[in-house]
Write a protein that holds these residues in place. Structure first.
Motif, PDB file in Angstrom:
ATOM      1  N   THR A 110     -29.779  40.891  14.540  1.00  0.00           N
ATOM      2  CA  THR A 110     -29.987  40.495  13.156  1.00  0.00           C
ATOM      3  C   THR A 110     -30.546  41.677  12.361  1.00  0.00           C
ATOM      4  O   THR A 110     -31.064  42.645  12.937  1.00  0.00           O
ATOM      5  N   LEU A 111     -30.446  41.562  11.050  1.00  0.00           N
ATOM      6  CA  LEU A 111     -31.031  42.586  10.188  1.00  0.00           C
ATOM      7  C   LEU A 111     -32.541  42.673  10.419  1.00  0.00           C
ATOM      8  O   LEU A 111     -33.119  43.773  10.435  1.00  0.00           O
ATOM      9  N   GLY A 112     -33.167  41.536  10.628  1.00  0.00           N
ATOM     10  CA  GLY A 112     -34.602  41.544  10.902  1.00  0.00           C
ATOM     11  C   GLY A 112     -34.938  42.339  12.156  1.00  0.00           C
ATOM     12  O   GLY A 112     -35.947  43.056  12.201  1.00  0.00           O
ATOM     13  N   GLU A 113     -34.081  42.245  13.168  1.00  0.00           N
ATOM     14  CA  GLU A 113     -34.301  42.995  14.403  1.00  0.00           C
ATOM     15  C   GLU A 113     -34.032  44.481  14.204  1.00  0.00           C
ATOM     16  O   GLU A 113     -34.723  45.328  14.790  1.00  0.00           O
ATOM     17  N   LEU A 114     -33.044  44.815  13.384  1.00  0.00           N
ATOM     18  CA  LEU A 114     -32.751  46.221  13.102  1.00  0.00           C
ATOM     19  C   LEU A 114     -33.954  46.912  12.472  1.00  0.00           C
ATOM     20  O   LEU A 114     -34.232  48.085  12.747  1.00  0.00           O
ATOM     21  N   LYS A 115     -34.673  46.186  11.630  1.00  0.00           N
ATOM     22  CA  LYS A 115     -35.822  46.770  10.940  1.00  0.00           C
ATOM     23  C   LYS A 115     -36.941  47.179  11.903  1.00  0.00           C
ATOM     24  O   LYS A 115     -37.790  48.000  11.559  1.00  0.00           O
ATOM     25  N   LYS A 116     -36.924  46.613  13.113  1.00  0.00           N
ATOM     26  CA  LYS A 116     -37.956  46.934  14.095  1.00  0.00           C
ATOM     27  C   LYS A 116     -37.567  48.123  14.970  1.00  0.00           C
ATOM     28  O   LYS A 116     -38.384  48.615  15.741  1.00  0.00           O
ATOM     29  N   ILE A 117     -36.306  48.587  14.850  1.00  0.00           N
ATOM     30  CA  ILE A 117     -35.843  49.711  15.663  1.00  0.00           C
ATOM     31  C   ILE A 117     -36.280  51.044  15.058  1.00  0.00           C
ATOM     32  O   ILE A 117     -36.691  51.964  15.763  1.00  0.00           O
ATOM     33  N   GLY A 118     -36.198  51.151  13.739  1.00  0.00           N
ATOM     34  CA  GLY A 118     -36.565  52.393  13.074  1.00  0.00           C
ATOM     35  C   GLY A 118     -36.211  52.337  11.605  1.00  0.00           C
ATOM     36  O   GLY A 118     -35.532  51.414  11.158  1.00  0.00           O
ATOM     37  N   VAL A 119     -36.672  53.327  10.862  1.00  0.00           N
ATOM     38  CA  VAL A 119     -36.393  53.363   9.429  1.00  0.00           C
ATOM     39  C   VAL A 119     -36.396  54.795   8.932  1.00  0.00           C
ATOM     40  O   VAL A 119     -37.214  55.615   9.367  1.00  0.00           O
ATOM     41  N   GLU A 120     -35.446  55.115   8.050  1.00  0.00           N
ATOM     42  CA  GLU A 120     -35.361  56.413   7.388  1.00  0.00           C
ATOM     43  C   GLU A 120     -34.868  56.200   5.961  1.00  0.00           C
ATOM     44  O   GLU A 120     -34.223  55.197   5.663  1.00  0.00           O
ATOM     45  N   THR A 121     -35.166  57.161   5.114  1.00  0.00           N
ATOM     46  CA  THR A 121     -34.631  57.172   3.756  1.00  0.00           C
ATOM     47  C   THR A 121     -33.846  58.456   3.557  1.00  0.00           C
ATOM     48  O   THR A 121     -34.304  59.532   3.946  1.00  0.00           O
ATOM     49  N   VAL A 122     -32.670  58.334   2.980  1.00  0.00           N
ATOM     50  CA  VAL A 122     -31.844  59.495   2.673  1.00  0.00           C
ATOM     51  C   VAL A 122     -31.327  59.354   1.249  1.00  0.00           C
ATOM     52  O   VAL A 122     -31.028  58.249   0.791  1.00  0.00           O
ATOM     53  N   VAL A 123     -31.273  60.476   0.532  1.00  0.00           N
ATOM     54  CA  VAL A 123     -30.696  60.494  -0.809  1.00  0.00           C
ATOM     55  C   VAL A 123     -29.335  61.164  -0.689  1.00  0.00           C
ATOM     56  O   VAL A 123     -29.223  62.285  -0.180  1.00  0.00           O
ATOM     57  N   CYS A 124     -28.304  60.477  -1.140  1.00  0.00           N
ATOM     58  CA  CYS A 124     -26.970  61.079  -1.068  1.00  0.00           C
ATOM     59  C   CYS A 124     -26.063  60.526  -2.159  1.00  0.00           C
ATOM     60  O   CYS A 124     -26.304  59.452  -2.712  1.00  0.00           O
ATOM     61  N   VAL A 125     -25.023  61.296  -2.434  1.00  0.00           N
ATOM     62  CA  VAL A 125     -24.038  60.919  -3.438  1.00  0.00           C
ATOM     63  C   VAL A 125     -23.127  59.836  -2.881  1.00  0.00           C
ATOM     64  O   VAL A 125     -22.654  59.923  -1.742  1.00  0.00           O
ATOM     65  N   ALA A 149     -17.008  57.627 -11.202  1.00  0.00           N
ATOM     66  CA  ALA A 149     -17.020  56.908  -9.928  1.00  0.00           C
ATOM     67  C   ALA A 149     -17.898  57.652  -8.937  1.00  0.00           C
ATOM     68  O   ALA A 149     -17.499  57.957  -7.808  1.00  0.00           O
ATOM     69  N   ALA A 150     -19.106  57.966  -9.375  1.00  0.00           N
ATOM     70  CA  ALA A 150     -20.060  58.697  -8.539  1.00  0.00           C
ATOM     71  C   ALA A 150     -21.474  58.432  -9.036  1.00  0.00           C
ATOM     72  O   ALA A 150     -21.696  58.176 -10.220  1.00  0.00           O
ATOM     73  N   GLY A 151     -22.417  58.508  -8.105  1.00  0.00           N
ATOM     74  CA  GLY A 151     -23.828  58.380  -8.446  1.00  0.00           C
ATOM     75  C   GLY A 151     -24.669  58.924  -7.313  1.00  0.00           C
ATOM     76  O   GLY A 151     -24.186  59.116  -6.184  1.00  0.00           O
ATOM     77  N   ASN A 152     -25.932  59.197  -7.603  1.00  0.00           N
ATOM     78  CA  ASN A 152     -26.865  59.725  -6.609  1.00  0.00           C
ATOM     79  C   ASN A 152     -27.867  58.629  -6.283  1.00  0.00           C
ATOM     80  O   ASN A 152     -28.573  58.143  -7.173  1.00  0.00           O
ATOM     81  N   VAL A 153     -27.931  58.235  -5.016  1.00  0.00           N
ATOM     82  CA  VAL A 153     -28.600  56.997  -4.645  1.00  0.00           C
ATOM     83  C   VAL A 153     -29.605  57.230  -3.508  1.00  0.00           C
ATOM     84  O   VAL A 153     -29.367  58.042  -2.608  1.00  0.00           O
ATOM     85  N   VAL A 154     -30.706  56.487  -3.548  1.00  0.00           N
ATOM     86  CA  VAL A 154     -31.704  56.490  -2.476  1.00  0.00           C
ATOM     87  C   VAL A 154     -31.413  55.308  -1.554  1.00  0.00           C
ATOM     88  O   VAL A 154     -31.433  54.152  -1.987  1.00  0.00           O
TER      89      VAL A 154
END
Length: 394
Positions: A110-125, A149-154
């Motif tokens: 589940t998504l809830g279980e994925l959150k317990k595996i790890g976390v990172e933030t990346v900024v990309c186009v 048709a482009a944007g910079n997202v966190v």
């Protein structure tokens, strides 16, 4: 460069009072009428910010991009291959299930279980493969995107490599990372003809994440919530929305969207698996607008630039259609190799018409070309010549 031949540019008139007026040319899409609501699933966005190509394709206006370091979620373009699912799927986000295959211990988490595996933030186009399609001379199917048709997202989520490790590691003989979307398949259609399932080279999993947040908020349904595969540096089609299955596979997906669609081939040629797939983005930049200081008469020529899969090294700006170039200044902090960077050049323009262009170079030594060769579907256009703008000062 002959200004009169550049019919697919945007044209600006700078008046003596320091005002800027702009009109779009070269495309069938029209600006959204603020009196007409956007489709329900994107009703939270501002209709004044978009050019509407269809209910599933909304383009951010060039002027709206400005010098934004991060694209606000309510200004980010929309491109969906299939209608968005019901918003029921985001009612209990942590309960969303995803199947993991091609690993030592395959299974469903589940998504809830994925959150317990790890976390990172990346900024990309995030950029559609067809961004810049409207600037080709030949007729192309698909939305006639200019630059919006482009944007910079966190993006925030769990690294794919951490998920694979937690599931027992990669199975032997696997060569691709394959993501399958959870959109509803219309009844009576073979899934492989329409289902969104994309395979990218296995090495991409080192940067990829399974994202549940976008710009610091839960992933909107319109952009793939509750869970989206994000592959930094790769075109948007590979960033699979509503992710229901992630697998390490020996072969590419057999689906049409992988085998024949999003393939780069000569004009008039049908798609096939031997042709290059729309994977890694190329180096690119474009002007997002001139600004006028009425007191000094100086003009800020500004825009945005991206390095593709390599960090940016520099951006140059020309005010004479590429005859001469000057180094632009980056604005704001460097948010990583996959993010775009706003830039500006402060200059003075004499009375008359000028062709403003930008040209980006990344640290790998790739420089934006003046012209990009045509291809059947109008993919990957990064030619600085057609992305330039004509500016009349008077």
């Amino acid at each position: 460069m002959n200004i009169q031949t550049q019919v697919k540019r945007r044209h600006f008139l700078i008046g003596s009072a320091g005002t800027v007026a702009a009109a779009a040319v070269g495309g069938p899409a029209i600006a959204q009428d603020a009196s007409e609501p956007l489709p329900d699933y994107v009703a939270w966005k501002d209709p004044d910010d978009f050019i509407v190509h269809s209910k599933q394709t909304l383009e951010t206006k060039r002027a709206v991009q400005g010098t934004e370091l991060i694209t606000p979620s309510n200004e980010l373009y929309i491109r969906n291959n299939l209608p968005a699912p019901s918003d029921d799927i985001v009612a209990d986000r942590d309960a969303w299930e995803i199947e993991i295959d091609g690993v030592g211990n395959p299974g469903t988490v589940t998504l809830g279980e994925l959150k317990k595996i790890g976390v990172e933030t990346v900024v990309c186009v995030l950029q559609c493969s067809g961004n810049g399609r409207a600037f080709f001379d030949h007729e192309t199917s698909g939305s006639q995107w200019s630059v919006g048709a482009a944007g910079n997202v966190v993006w925030t989520g769990v690294p794919v490599r951490a998920v694979i490790d937690a599931m027992g590691g990669a199975a032997d003989g696997t060569a691709f990372l394959t993501g399958t979307g959870g959109e509803e398949i219309p009844e009576g259609l073979p899934p492989e003809t329409i289902q969104v399932e994309r395979s990218v080279p296995k090495a991409a999993m080192e940067q990829a994440i399974l994202a549940w947040d976008m710009n610091g908020e839960p992933m909107p349904l319109a952009h793939g919530g509750p869970l989206r595969l994000v592959v930094p540096g790769y075109y948007g089609v590979n960033n699979v929305k509503y992710l229901k299955r992630l697998a390490l596979t020996e072969d590419e997906s057999p689906n049409k969207i992988q085998q024949t669609s999003y393939r780069v081939r000569p004009v008039g040629v049908s798609g096939d698996p031997s042709q290059p797939s729309m994977y890694e983005m190329n180096v690119k930049s474009w002007i997002t607008g001139p600004l006028v200081d009425a007191e000094t008469g100086k003009v800020q020529v500004h825009g945005v630039a991206m390095g593709g899969v390599s960090a940016l090294e520099k951006v140059e700006v020309s005010i004479d259609g590429g005859q001469t170039w000057a180094a632009a200044q980056f604005l704001g902090p460097d948010l990583g190799p996959y993010a775009w960077r706003p830039f500006v050049l402060i200059t003075e323009l004499a009375e008359g018409t000028h062709v403003l262009a930008s040209r980006a170079t990344n640290v790998a030594g790739d420089t934006q070309p003046e012209k990009f060769p045509p291809n059947e579907r109008g993919y990957g256009n990064n030619g600085w010549g057609v992305h330039a703008v004509d500016v009349t000062v008077g």
